[in-house]
Design an enzyme around this catalytic site. Structure first.
Site, mmCIF file in Angstrom:
data_model
loop_
_atom_site.group_PDB
_atom_site.id
_atom_site.type_symbol
_atom_site.label_atom_id
_atom_site.label_comp_id
_atom_site.label_asym_id
_atom_site.label_seq_id
_atom_site.Cartn_x
_atom_site.Cartn_y
_atom_site.Cartn_z
ATOM 1 N N LYS A 225 -0.490 3.127 2.091
ATOM 2 C CA LYS A 225 -1.212 3.563 3.023
ATOM 3 C C LYS A 225 -2.396 2.590 3.460
ATOM 4 C CE LYS A 225 -0.055 7.936 2.245
ATOM 5 N NZ LYS A 225 -0.704 9.015 1.558
ATOM 6 N N ARG A 259 4.565 8.921 -5.961
ATOM 7 C CA ARG A 259 5.539 8.970 -4.623
ATOM 8 C C ARG A 259 5.361 7.672 -3.951
ATOM 9 N NH1 ARG A 259 4.888 10.369 0.767
ATOM 10 N NH2 ARG A 259 6.757 11.558 1.735
#
Length: 285
Positions: A225, A259
Site C-alpha cells: 500500500k 491478505r
C-alpha cells in the site's frame, strides 16, 4: 501485545478455518490489467491459476481472486466483465487445490456465481453497504464474509477508531438482519481505502487492538500500500519487506489473517510473530 485465541471461521461448501492461534495468509490473485502493483501479470486464466497454486505451495491458506482493480481512480468494469475474469479461475482452482477460494467483489450477482463455481468466501470492500444482498447470499449459502471498512463515498468521523466502529457496526447490523451467523464473518479495517494519508494508516496500526472489541477474527491488507511506500521510500513492487513488517506488528496486536501479494516473505515474518505469541503464552501459564 494480544493473547492467542482460537476461533473457527465457517465458510461455504461445509468448510471452515481455525484462525487466531496461528496466523493465516490470503494470497492476492488479481485477474486484472490495471491493479496497482501486478496489473496484467495474471490476466490470463492459466497464469492466474499457476500463480495461485504457487502461493498455496508457499503457505497460503486462502486464494483471493479479484476481477476489478480497487486502487484509487481505477476504471470500473461491468459485472459481466468481472465475472468473465474471475469465474474461469475459480472453476479451475476448485479442481486443483484444497485451499479456500475467496472472490473479491462487491456485487451480489458475481458473488452468487462465484460461490456456485466453487468459492468459499466473499471479500466485500464496501462492507455490505453497497449491495446488501451479499449478506442474504451469505446467509443462504453459508459463505464466509470478509466485511471491510472503507471511507469512500461518505463523510468519515474525525477519529480513526470511532469511524471504524461506526462503519463496521452498520455492516454487522446488515449481516445480522439477513441472518448471517457471526461465525461466518471476519472484519477488515481497510488499510489504504480512503484513509487520508500515511499518518491515518499508521494511527490505525498503532491503535489496532481497539478493534478486538468486536470479538471477531480480523483480516488486514497492507500489502504494498501507498503508506508503506511513504514510510520506506519504495515503489509498489519493492514494498514486500515493509509489508512483512506491518504484518508482524499487526499480528502482535491481534490480526489473524493477512491478505498479501508475496506469501513467502510474509509467512516468515508471521512465523516469528507467532513464535513470540506462543512464548508469551507459555511464560504466563
Amino acid at each position: 501485545m494480544t493473547e492467542l485465541r482460537s476461533q473457527t471461521w465457517h465458510v461455504a461448501h461445509g468448510r471452515s478455518l481455525d484462525v487466531g492461534r496461528q496466523s493465516a495468509i490470503m494470497a492476492i490473485v488479481n485477474v486484472t490489467p490495471d491493479s496497482f502493483s501486478d496489473g496484467g501479470r495474471y490476466e490470463a486464466v492459466d497464469a492466474a491459476v499457476a500463480h495461485a497454486l504457487a502461493c498455496v505451495e508457499e503457505g497460503a491458506a486462502i486464494i483471493d481472486v479479484g476481477g476489478e482493480s480497487t486502487k484509487p481512480g481505477a476504471d470500473a468494469v461491468s459485472a459481466s466483465e468481472e465475472q468473465g475474469r474471475v469465474l474461469p479461475v475459480i472453476e479451475a482452482l476448485r479442481g486443483k487445490t484444497d485451499a479456500l477460494i475467496s472472490v473479491d467483489t462487491y456485487r451480489a450477482d458475481t458473488a452468487r456465481m462465484a460461490i456456485g463455481a466453487g468459492a468459499h468466501i466473499v471479500n466485500d470492500v464496501f462492507g455490505l453497504q453497497r449491495e446488501p444482498d451479499i449478506a442474504a447470499l451469505a446467509a443462504q449459502t453459508g459463505a464466509g464474509l470478509c466485511i471491510m471498512h472503507t471511507g469512500r463515498d461518505r463523510q468519515k468521523l474525525p477519529d480513526v477508531i470511532d469511524d471504524q466502529l461506526l462503519f463496521l457496526n452498520r455492516s454487522l447490523d446488515i449481516a445480522a438482519a439477513a441472518g448471517v451467523d457471526r461465525q461466518n464473518i471476519v472484519l477488515d479495517p481497510g488499510f489504504g481505502f480512503a484513509k487520508e494519508n500515511a499518518e491515518e494508516n499508521l494511527e490505525l496500526m498503532a491503535r489496532f487492538n481497539a478493534l478486538l472489541r468486536f470479538d471477531l477474527p480480523l483480516l488486514v491488507g497492507t500489502s504494498r500500500k501507498r503508506f508503506v511506500g511513504t514510510v520506506t521510500g519504495r515503489d509498489a513492487a519493492d514494498r514486500d519487506a515493509g509489508t512483512a513488517a506491518t504484518s508482524a506488528i499487526l499480528r502482535l496486536q491481534g490480526a489473524a489473517l493477512f491478505r498479501v501479494h508475496n506469501v513467502a516473505i510474509n509467512r516468515d515474518a508471521l512465523a516469528v510473530a507467532d513464535a513470540i505469541l506462543r512464548t508469551r503464552a507459555r511464560l504466563k501459564a
